[in-house]
Design a protein around this motif. Structure first.
Motif, PDB file in Angstrom:
ATOM      1  N   SER A   5       0.851  -1.187   0.000  1.00 35.31           N
ATOM      2  CA  SER A   5       0.000   0.000   0.000  1.00 35.31           C
ATOM      3  C   SER A   5       0.884   1.233   0.000  1.00 35.31           C
ATOM      4  CB  SER A   5      -0.917   0.046   1.223  1.00 35.31           C
ATOM      5  OG  SER A   5      -1.867  -0.983   1.211  1.00 35.31           O
ATOM      6  N   PHE A   6       0.437   2.280  -0.660  1.00 37.30           N
ATOM      7  CA  PHE A   6       1.163   3.542  -0.659  1.00 37.30           C
ATOM      8  C   PHE A   6       0.239   4.659  -0.232  1.00 37.30           C
ATOM      9  CE2 PHE A   6       2.946   1.055  -4.250  1.00 37.30           C
ATOM     10  CZ  PHE A   6       4.206   0.829  -3.720  1.00 37.30           C
ATOM     11  N   ARG A   7       0.783   5.618   0.498  1.00 41.90           N
ATOM     12  CA  ARG A   7       0.030   6.822   0.797  1.00 41.90           C
ATOM     13  C   ARG A   7       1.013   7.972   0.896  1.00 41.90           C
ATOM     14  NH1 ARG A   7      -1.812   5.410   6.949  1.00 41.90           N
ATOM     15  NH2 ARG A   7       0.168   5.834   7.981  1.00 41.90           N
ATOM     16  N   LEU A   8       0.515   9.189   0.916  1.00 39.34           N
ATOM     17  CA  LEU A   8       1.349  10.378   0.848  1.00 39.34           C
ATOM     18  C   LEU A   8       1.326  11.156   2.140  1.00 39.34           C
ATOM     19  CD1 LEU A   8       0.110  11.600  -2.631  1.00 39.34           C
ATOM     20  CD2 LEU A   8       2.185  10.287  -2.159  1.00 39.34           C
ATOM     21  N   ASP A   9       2.319  12.017   2.282  1.00 38.09           N
ATOM     22  CA  ASP A   9       2.275  12.991   3.355  1.00 38.09           C
ATOM     23  C   ASP A   9       1.059  13.897   3.161  1.00 38.09           C
ATOM     24  OD1 ASP A   9       5.837  13.639   3.760  1.00 38.09           O
ATOM     25  OD2 ASP A   9       4.515  12.243   4.787  1.00 38.09           O
ATOM     26  N   PRO A  10       0.535  14.489   4.223  1.00 35.13           N
ATOM     27  CA  PRO A  10      -0.578  15.436   4.070  1.00 35.13           C
ATOM     28  C   PRO A  10      -0.223  16.522   3.059  1.00 35.13           C
ATOM     29  CG  PRO A  10      -0.244  14.913   6.382  1.00 35.13           C
ATOM     30  CD  PRO A  10       0.901  14.280   5.640  1.00 35.13           C
ATOM     31  N   GLY A  11      -1.120  16.754   2.125  1.00 37.04           N
ATOM     32  CA  GLY A  11      -0.882  17.765   1.100  1.00 37.04           C
ATOM     33  C   GLY A  11      -0.148  17.257  -0.112  1.00 37.04           C
ATOM     34  N   GLY A  12       0.383  16.045  -0.057  1.00 36.14           N
ATOM     35  CA  GLY A  12       1.102  15.485  -1.188  1.00 36.14           C
ATOM     36  C   GLY A  12       0.148  14.982  -2.253  1.00 36.14           C
ATOM     37  N   VAL A  13       0.647  14.868  -3.457  1.00 35.02           N
ATOM     38  CA  VAL A  13      -0.146  14.337  -4.561  1.00 35.02           C
ATOM     39  C   VAL A  13       0.686  13.338  -5.345  1.00 35.02           C
ATOM     40  CG1 VAL A  13      -1.601  16.383  -4.804  1.00 35.02           C
ATOM     41  CG2 VAL A  13       0.531  16.238  -6.090  1.00 35.02           C
ATOM     42  N   PHE A  14       0.043  12.323  -5.889  1.00 30.24           N
ATOM     43  CA  PHE A  14       0.719  11.399  -6.775  1.00 30.24           C
ATOM     44  C   PHE A  14       0.955  12.082  -8.121  1.00 30.24           C
ATOM     45  CE2 PHE A  14      -1.205   8.173  -3.981  1.00 30.24           C
ATOM     46  CZ  PHE A  14      -0.137   7.303  -3.822  1.00 30.24           C
ATOM     47  N   PRO A  15       2.104  11.848  -8.751  1.00 30.19           N
ATOM     48  CA  PRO A  15       2.287  12.343 -10.117  1.00 30.19           C
ATOM     49  C   PRO A  15       1.407  11.553 -11.078  1.00 30.19           C
ATOM     50  CG  PRO A  15       4.090  10.901  -9.510  1.00 30.19           C
ATOM     51  CD  PRO A  15       3.255  11.081  -8.270  1.00 30.19           C
ATOM     52  N   ASP A  16       1.118  12.142 -12.227  1.00 33.08           N
ATOM     53  CA  ASP A  16       0.275  11.453 -13.207  1.00 33.08           C
ATOM     54  C   ASP A  16       0.853  10.100 -13.594  1.00 33.08           C
ATOM     55  OD1 ASP A  16      -1.540  13.505 -13.207  1.00 33.08           O
ATOM     56  OD2 ASP A  16      -0.741  14.461 -15.020  1.00 33.08           O
ATOM     57  N   SER A  17       2.182   9.990 -13.611  1.00 29.02           N
ATOM     58  CA  SER A  17       2.821   8.738 -14.028  1.00 29.02           C
ATOM     59  C   SER A  17       2.499   7.586 -13.090  1.00 29.02           C
ATOM     60  CB  SER A  17       4.337   8.918 -14.127  1.00 29.02           C
ATOM     61  OG  SER A  17       4.855   9.419 -12.907  1.00 29.02           O
ATOM     62  N   ALA A  18       2.112   7.887 -11.826  1.00 26.22           N
ATOM     63  CA  ALA A  18       1.774   6.822 -10.881  1.00 26.22           C
ATOM     64  C   ALA A  18       0.495   6.098 -11.272  1.00 26.22           C
ATOM     65  CB  ALA A  18       1.627   7.400  -9.475  1.00 26.22           C
ATOM     66  N   ARG A  19      -0.281   6.710 -12.177  1.00 30.00           N
ATOM     67  CA  ARG A  19      -1.528   6.076 -12.616  1.00 30.00           C
ATOM     68  C   ARG A  19      -1.284   5.026 -13.697  1.00 30.00           C
ATOM     69  NH1 ARG A  19      -5.648   8.915 -10.373  1.00 30.00           N
ATOM     70  NH2 ARG A  19      -5.132  10.998  -9.614  1.00 30.00           N
TER      71      ARG A  19
END
Length: 260
Positions: free
Chosen positions: A182-196
């Protein structure tokens, strides 16, 4: 701003680590992309490949198995699961310590070492009703895969089978939290489009069972792997002596990043 990929849950139908496994700046170089042939796989090829993967995980409800998860060689889990006989032995290792879990029938035991705050380092008996719903410890079908392959398969975007190998792309933002990778981000972080459209590679054995699911380091995410083996091997679980009732401080940390 930095992105942080974290292991949200690993092993035994649920777990509870939120340890950092890597950081990258927003302006990182473009990550590696999936091979063009994979990206252009048509819907029929993807459906066929996904079907093979789903069939390849039927063993979860049929026989005992071992599952190994590795996140960037920093967080690992080893689980021996026998759903038919309601037995699980699991060990999760992260920077700073180890967590052990044993499940026998309807009883769940956990030893947190130094990874969870305010719970001590003794064996504890958990109250399953107090465990967060998304991380429920259970032998019920659909919730009993200590490797969490179902969440990975559900997040596949494109795939094609080449003999016993399946390659394709996966939407890492859809994997969610739970047992396994599982992956999650720091608060306020966003996945880059490439992660999709993150690359993956899976392997089936000669009996069609899923034996590996690999995700390379890319898109700001660490490398991650899931492997299954030891099908049909006996799983022996010893009820820990002197286990105490888990304190209230334990439950808010399950699946909530209790580790540092």
């Amino acid at each position: 701003m930095t992105r942080r990929a974290t292991l949200a849950g690993i092993s035994v139908g649920l777990l509870l680590l939120g340890c950092s496994v890597g950081t990258r700046a927003e302006r990182d170089p473009e990550p590696r992309t999936a091979p063009e042939s994979t990206a252009s796989a048509d819907a029929a090829a993807t459906a066929e490949a996904v079907g093979l993967l789903r069939a390849g995980t039927a063993f979860v409800n049929q026989t005992s198995f071992r599952s190994d998860v590795d996140i960037a060689s920093q967080i690992t889990s080893l689980s021996h699961t026998d759903n038919a006989n309601k037995r699980v032995n699991a060990t999760i290792t992260a920077p700073g310590g180890t967590i052990e879990i044993r499940m026998i029938d309807d009883d769940v035991y956990l030893k947190a070492g130094q990874l969870l705050r305010g719970v001590g380092d003794q064996w504890m008996v958990l109250d399953p009703a107090r465990v967060p719903a998304g991380f429920a410890l259970s032998f019920a079908p659909g919730r009993n895969d200590s490797g969490g392959s179902g969440r990975l398969i559900d997040a596949i975007v494109t795939a094609r089978a080449d003999g016993s190998q399946i390659i394709g792309t996966i939407d890492a933002t859809r994997i969610g939290v739970g047992n396994g990778i599982s992956f999650r981000l720091d608060p306020g972080g966003v996945f880059p489009d490439s992660a999709r459209r993150h690359a993956f590679r899976a392997m089936l054995d000669t009996e069609g069972r899923l034996v590996s699911f690999l995700m390379p380091e890319a898109s700001g995410l660490p490398s991650a792997s899931l492997r299954y083996s030891d099908f049909g091997s006996a799983v022996s679980v010893v009820r820990p002596a002197g286990a105490v009732v888990a304190p209230d401080a334990l439950y808010p940390q399950l699946g909530m990043g209790g580790g540092g």
